[in-house]
Design an enzyme around this catalytic site. Structure first.
Site, PDB file in Angstrom:
ATOM      1  N   ASP A 272     -26.380 -40.586   1.588  1.00  0.00           N
ATOM      2  CA  ASP A 272     -26.645 -40.124   3.125  1.00  0.00           C
ATOM      3  C   ASP A 272     -27.424 -39.066   2.713  1.00  0.00           C
ATOM      4  O   ASP A 272     -27.794 -38.361   1.853  1.00  0.00           O
ATOM      5  CB  ASP A 272     -25.199 -40.028   3.893  1.00  0.00           C
ATOM      6  CG  ASP A 272     -25.486 -40.000   5.179  1.00  0.00           C
ATOM      7  OD1 ASP A 272     -24.587 -40.381   5.830  1.00  0.00           O
ATOM      8  OD2 ASP A 272     -26.763 -39.743   5.645  1.00  0.00           O
TER       9      ASP A 272
HETATM   10  C1  GLC Z   1     -27.513 -39.432   9.018  1.00  0.00           C
HETATM   11  C2  GLC Z   1     -26.269 -40.673   9.029  1.00  0.00           C
HETATM   12  C3  GLC Z   1     -26.908 -41.624   8.561  1.00  0.00           C
HETATM   13  C4  GLC Z   1     -28.554 -41.770   8.767  1.00  0.00           C
HETATM   14  C5  GLC Z   1     -29.164 -40.974   8.123  1.00  0.00           C
HETATM   15  C6  GLC Z   1     -30.636 -40.815   8.431  1.00  0.00           C
HETATM   16  O1  GLC Z   1     -26.886 -38.271   8.671  1.00  0.00           O
HETATM   17  O2  GLC Z   1     -25.143 -40.224   8.478  1.00  0.00           O
HETATM   18  O3  GLC Z   1     -26.153 -42.786   8.995  1.00  0.00           O
HETATM   19  O4  GLC Z   1     -28.865 -43.146   8.502  1.00  0.00           O
HETATM   20  O5  GLC Z   1     -28.544 -39.463   8.113  1.00  0.00           O
HETATM   21  O6  GLC Z   1     -30.783 -40.382   9.785  1.00  0.00           O
END
Ligand code: GLC
Length: 736
Positions: A272
């Protein structure tokens, strides 16, 4: 060739021609004579390409080089891997450093959210959902869509429950498979998230999640197992939180032992965003790409070469602290996924955007997602009996697409409930709208607004109340509220003084329908017994208003079923009755264990407001002629369902298993099969619902020399067939 060879900077066909040329010239070692096949015909050779890359080129592919891309290798014609949120629509275009791109044509299809899709219990619709999302992702020039979100819905307070699907591991897997295949058949990869147990937003980047092994294996893991083994998910996103003390993105247990070792998963694991905390632990496990943006939140150009999997890895390999073969393995998996989505072969689907077909799918899902929770016959409203309609509630006139955090969508359009009713009813019905409450931080009951709403209700033949929760006050992240990323709900209460308003409106007109827009349950105790009809409307996407209007006036017969239990009050939720919200500590202990959702309510005999799998229809269904037979593969469940009402409708027949005698404590019943069937009035259908042997197994944790594992303990099992977990119509038994 542009300054940096970005995916988005070239239209797809041009880029592929360029790719082919560059690859031809490099991998084939120079010009070709006419006899040799061109690159388009020669399969891209992953191993040869890895062998030809420098260390810097390889490492460049294993970390972000902009907010939504990881590095490519221009010299070899390897493009960046371009990603986009989110689970229910392709997010707006960003600059390379996370700012909104202002000049993009990026308004697209806004599908119903995850819980709404799950409420359809329709696997074909899961595929249709994925097909639309994949086509729009491809059209926008992206390679990976960052969804589906399949974290188990454990605590009603979790801000992101709306993005996920269900409290039940079996339904979770079934709805994820169609979605993933639908997307990936469009030449786009999915990213199943967040692996694992990111079930609250509270301190998500720092909390440690603890749970026992049975809970891990029987509740939280199955959705991901099904997603990668049956769905074929090409990427998995490692969660922010720690799991049993290790950061998920650095966990050898999660990524190497379970995902790769047990599941045989060979796709990409990405982190993430900014979920990596150290170089060596992250490099050593089979995490392939460190994603992230600028942590300072200045959204300026971060130094991606300083990322944990960037220059520090190069230094460690040079110093011999890290074996280069580990990097090769990461790059091999990345290139293999790129090849799987045709990034080197020139035959990628072009996708499609904002087509009527996509909007029709959004409407079908919205139609089938609506859950009729209560109805004493008030619904469907008769158009000839409603000449004056009061529509009350600020949510009736509110658009939700742009809120919620990273799953936000810049919708081409969004039909609100009020607009949907106006379109359906036309001039034949006099519609009066009264917002009834203010949507603002800390807003409480507004007496003037309530008085106007009561007046409108008193003068109407019928009232449609549309309330519930919101994603935020604006679509800015620091305005997130209730159903949104980075925060959890403060409680289960309806905000903005809605309880007082609803009670006043019900007193003014008993012919009031309550429709709730939310990602999950709210506390309805103040008015539920005085209400004749209640509908759970979720966040129904761009066609949500049309779907709600059609259902309320009987153009569509509701068939949705709750994919999670609606507790009467927060204290009844197992995450609060048997566990506790992690106040002021960075530890989330799943002390409720296996007893998540209905597994708790049924095993501990707690009455929910509305049960898992519950949803009424405007017609009725009879269940008969159950047979439960042991067959080689497991058990075959047969029954006949008849539509005994006077209008067509769809029924979700659910099959639960109860282990009559087990050495270890098990939930009293567990969903192990379902089927959705459409029937004309008076028609019957024989359903055959197969249960394989795993439907009867439980996980026995290792103990001493016994290494544990899945066990089908011989004995008597009950098979319970019903219209919800609490509306069991037929029971059978089978000896296994
Ligand atoms: C965010 C989320 C994830 C998302 C990523 C990109 O913090 O937790 O689900 O796809 O960052 O935006």
């Amino acid at each position: 060739m542009p300054a940096h060879f970005t995916h988005a900077s070239l239209r797809r066909p041009d880029r592929l021609r360029l790719l082919a040329l560059v690859t031809l010239l490099t991998t084939a070692g120079g010009c070709q004579n006419s006899q040799e096949p061109t690159t388009e015909n020669r399969p891209f050779d992953v191993d040869a390409t890895v062998a030809s890359m420098t260390l810097e080129e390889k490492v460049g592919m294993t970390h972000a080089n902009s907010a939504f891309t990881s590095g490519g290798v221009e010299r070899l014609g390897i493009p960046e891997l371009v990603m986009s949120d989110g689970p229910h629509g392709v997010r707006h275009e960003h600059t390379r450093y996370y700012d909104k791109a202002t000049d993009a044509e990026d308004a697209g299809t806004y599908l119903p959210v995850g819980t709404a899709l799950a409420a359809t219990w329709n696997e074909e619709l899961g595929y249709a959902f994925g097909e639309v999302l994949g086509r729009e992702t491809a059209y926008r020039g992206k390679d990976v869509i960052l969804g589906p979100g399949i974290n188990i819905i454990r605590d009603p307070l979790n801000g992101r429950n709306f993005e996920y699907m269900t409290e039940d591991p079996f339904l979770n897997g079934r709805m994820a498979v169609g979605y993933i295949k639908g997307v990936q058949d469009q030449g786009v990869a999915t990213s199943v998230k967040h692996f694992i147990a990111n079930s609250l937003e509270y301190e998500r980047r720092f909390v440690n999640v603890e749970m026992d092994e049975r809970t891990f294996r029987e509740i939280y893991l199955p959705g991901f197992k099904t997603a990668v083994q049956e769905g074929g998910a090409l990427t998995v996103m490692a969660a922010y939180n720690k799991f049993r003390g290790d950061w998920s993105a650095e966990s050898a247990f999660l990524l190497d032992d379970v995902l790769r070792g047990e599941f045989g998963y060979e796709g990409i694991v990405m982190s993430d965003w900014n979920a990596v905390h150290r170089t060596l632990p992250a490099a050593r496990v089979s995490l392939d790409i460190e994603m992230g943006t600028d942590l300072s939140q200045e959204w300026n150009e971060p130094d991606y070469d300083a990322y944990f999997l960037a220059d520090p890895v190069i230094a460690m390999v040079r110093d011999g602290a890290l074996d280069e073969s580990i990097i090769d393995a990461k790059v091999r998996r990345i290139l293999t996924v790129m090849k799987r989505i045709h990034m080197f072969s020139g035959d990628r689907p072009a996708g499609a955007y904002n087509t009527p077909e996509h909007q029709a799918v959004a409407r079908r899902i919205a139609d089938e997602s609506l859950v009729l929770l209560k109805n004493d016959g008030l619904l469907p409203l008769a158009r000839d009996a409603v000449k004056r309609l009061a529509v009350i509630g600020a949510n009736a006139n509110r658009k939700h697409a742009g809120g919620g955090g990273s799953s936000q969508v810049k919708a081409l359009y969004e039909v609100t409930a009020l607009e949907g009713l106006r379109r359906l009813l036309g001039d034949g019905v006099e519609i009066t709208f009264a917002p009834g409450y203010d949507i603002a931080p800390d807003a409480t009951a507004n007496e003037d607004l309530i008085a106007s709403a009561v007046e409108a209700a008193g003068a109407a033949d019928a009232v449609i109340y549309v309330g519930g929760l919101i994603h935020g006050y604006t679509d800015a992240w620091d305005d997130n509220a209730y159903d949104a990323e980075v925060l959890d709900k403060p409680d289960m209460m309806l905000p903005f003084g809605q309880d007082a308003l609803i009670k006043a409106v019900l007193a003014a007109n008993a012919n009031t329908v309550i429709a709730l827009q939310s990602g999950g349950p709210v506390d309805m105790r103040a008015w539920v017994s005085d209400t004749r009809a209640i509908v759970q409307a979720w966040y129904g996407g761009m066609e949500g208003g049309n779907a709600l209007a059609a259902m309320l006036f009987g153009e569509v017969n509701p068939s949705g079923k709750l994919p999670m239990t609606f507790p009467a009050r927060l204290a009844d939720s197992p995450a609060h009755a048997l566990a506790s919200y992690p106040d002021e500590q960075l530890l989330i202990e799943h002390t409720e264990g296996l007893f998540v959702g209905y597994r708790y309510f049924d095993s501990y005999d707690v009455e929910p407001a509305f049960a898992f799998g519950h949803g009424l229809s405007y017609t009725q269904f009879a269940y008969a002629d159950l047979s439960v037979e042991s067959v080689d593969e497991g058990v075959e469940v047969r029954l006949t369902v008849t539509n005994t009402g006077d209008r067509a409708g769809a029924e979700v027949v659910q099959v639960y298993v109860h282990d009559n005698e087990s050495s270890l404590k098990r939930p009293v019943q567990e969903l192990k099969g379902f089927d959705k069937v459409e029937l004309e009035p008076g028609a019957s259908a024989e359903l055959v619902i197969p249960l394989d042997k795993t439907a009867f197994e439980y996980y026995r944790p290792a103990k001493g020399p016994d290494e544990g594992g899945w066990l089908l303990e011989p004995g008597l099992f009950s098979v319970l067939v019903g219209s919800s977990s609490r509306d069991i119509r037929l029971r059978g038994e089978v000896e296994l």
